[in-house]
Design a protein around this motif. Structure first.
Motif, PDB file in Angstrom:
ATOM      1  N   SER A 177      -8.725  -5.085   6.511  1.00  0.00           N
ATOM      2  CA  SER A 177      -7.460  -4.371   6.686  1.00  0.00           C
ATOM      3  C   SER A 177      -6.599  -5.151   7.663  1.00  0.00           C
ATOM      4  O   SER A 177      -7.124  -5.904   8.498  1.00  0.00           O
ATOM      5  CB  SER A 177      -7.689  -2.950   7.208  1.00  0.00           C
ATOM      6  N   ASP A 219       0.868  -1.172   0.000  1.00  0.00           N
ATOM      7  CA  ASP A 219       0.000   0.000   0.000  1.00  0.00           C
ATOM      8  C   ASP A 219       0.908   1.226   0.000  1.00  0.00           C
ATOM      9  O   ASP A 219       1.404   1.658   1.044  1.00  0.00           O
ATOM     10  CB  ASP A 219      -0.926   0.000   1.210  1.00  0.00           C
ATOM     11  N   SER A 236      -0.114   4.113  -1.307  1.00  0.00           N
ATOM     12  CA  SER A 236      -1.017   5.225  -1.617  1.00  0.00           C
ATOM     13  C   SER A 236      -0.736   6.478  -0.792  1.00  0.00           C
ATOM     14  O   SER A 236      -1.099   7.576  -1.198  1.00  0.00           O
ATOM     15  CB  SER A 236      -2.474   4.791  -1.440  1.00  0.00           C
ATOM     16  N   GLU A 294      -8.727   0.363  -3.528  1.00  0.00           N
ATOM     17  CA  GLU A 294      -8.489  -0.722  -2.579  1.00  0.00           C
ATOM     18  C   GLU A 294      -9.516  -1.844  -2.721  1.00  0.00           C
ATOM     19  O   GLU A 294      -9.182  -3.019  -2.540  1.00  0.00           O
ATOM     20  CB  GLU A 294      -8.479  -0.179  -1.149  1.00  0.00           C
ATOM     21  N   HIS A 342      -8.694  -5.811  -3.001  1.00  0.00           N
ATOM     22  CA  HIS A 342      -9.278  -6.839  -2.130  1.00  0.00           C
ATOM     23  C   HIS A 342      -9.875  -7.979  -2.943  1.00  0.00           C
ATOM     24  O   HIS A 342      -9.694  -9.154  -2.615  1.00  0.00           O
ATOM     25  CB  HIS A 342     -10.356  -6.236  -1.229  1.00  0.00           C
ATOM     26  N   LEU A 385      -0.869  -0.887  -4.380  1.00  0.00           N
ATOM     27  CA  LEU A 385      -1.893   0.155  -4.336  1.00  0.00           C
ATOM     28  C   LEU A 385      -1.208   1.514  -4.380  1.00  0.00           C
ATOM     29  O   LEU A 385      -0.334   1.804  -3.563  1.00  0.00           O
ATOM     30  CB  LEU A 385      -2.725   0.026  -3.055  1.00  0.00           C
TER      31      LEU A 385
END
Length: 134
Positions: free
Chosen positions: A130, A48, A50, A116, A120, A84
């Motif tokens: 998460s 992640d 982002s 996201e 997933h 991501l």
């Protein structure tokens, strides 16, 4: 540490969150610690990025990361890497890494996401999942 790494044993998943300025050295250190030393190479990975600052990542550095990571890919089982990102720069860097990794013989399926929820779905995680809730 600009990379927050969470190991989720019940899902055989490594969730890596970029929280500050991420550098080539941070990524190389991650590969060495988690894929080589801890031998989690057969686990799926989520990056992640982002919220990370990726401006210090370089082409030569990404090439080194790919060269270090690709040989750790397991031959016996297909694994995934999901990345991501939130901006065009992150998308470009991620695509460059994907190409470099494949050029080094990497066998993992790599996909880049801006949403996201899509990540997933691809990683077969429940909606809204998460690592903090795990």
């Amino acid at each position: 540490m600009p990379l927050k790494v969470q190991v989720i044993p019940d899902r055989e998943l490594i969730w890596v969150s970029g929280v500050e300025v991420v550098t080539d050295d941070d990524l190389i250190a991650y590969v060495q610690e988690y894929l080589v030393e801890k031998d989690l190479r057969s686990w799926d990975e989520v990056f992640d990025l982002s919220k990370a600052d990726l401006l210090d990542i370089t082409y030569p550095g990404l090439s080194q990361v790919a060269a270090a990571a690709a040989p750790t890919d397991p031959e016996e089982s297909p694994t995934k890497i999901a990345i991501l990102v939130s901006e065009a720069l992150g998308m470009g860097i991620s695509r460059m890494y994907q190409s470099l990794r494949e050029g080094q013989g990497g066998r993992r399926a790599v996909r880049i996401f801006r949403e996201e929820d899509e990540l997933h779905t691809w990683m077969k995680l429940p909606p809204g999942w998460s690592p903090e809730k795990n």
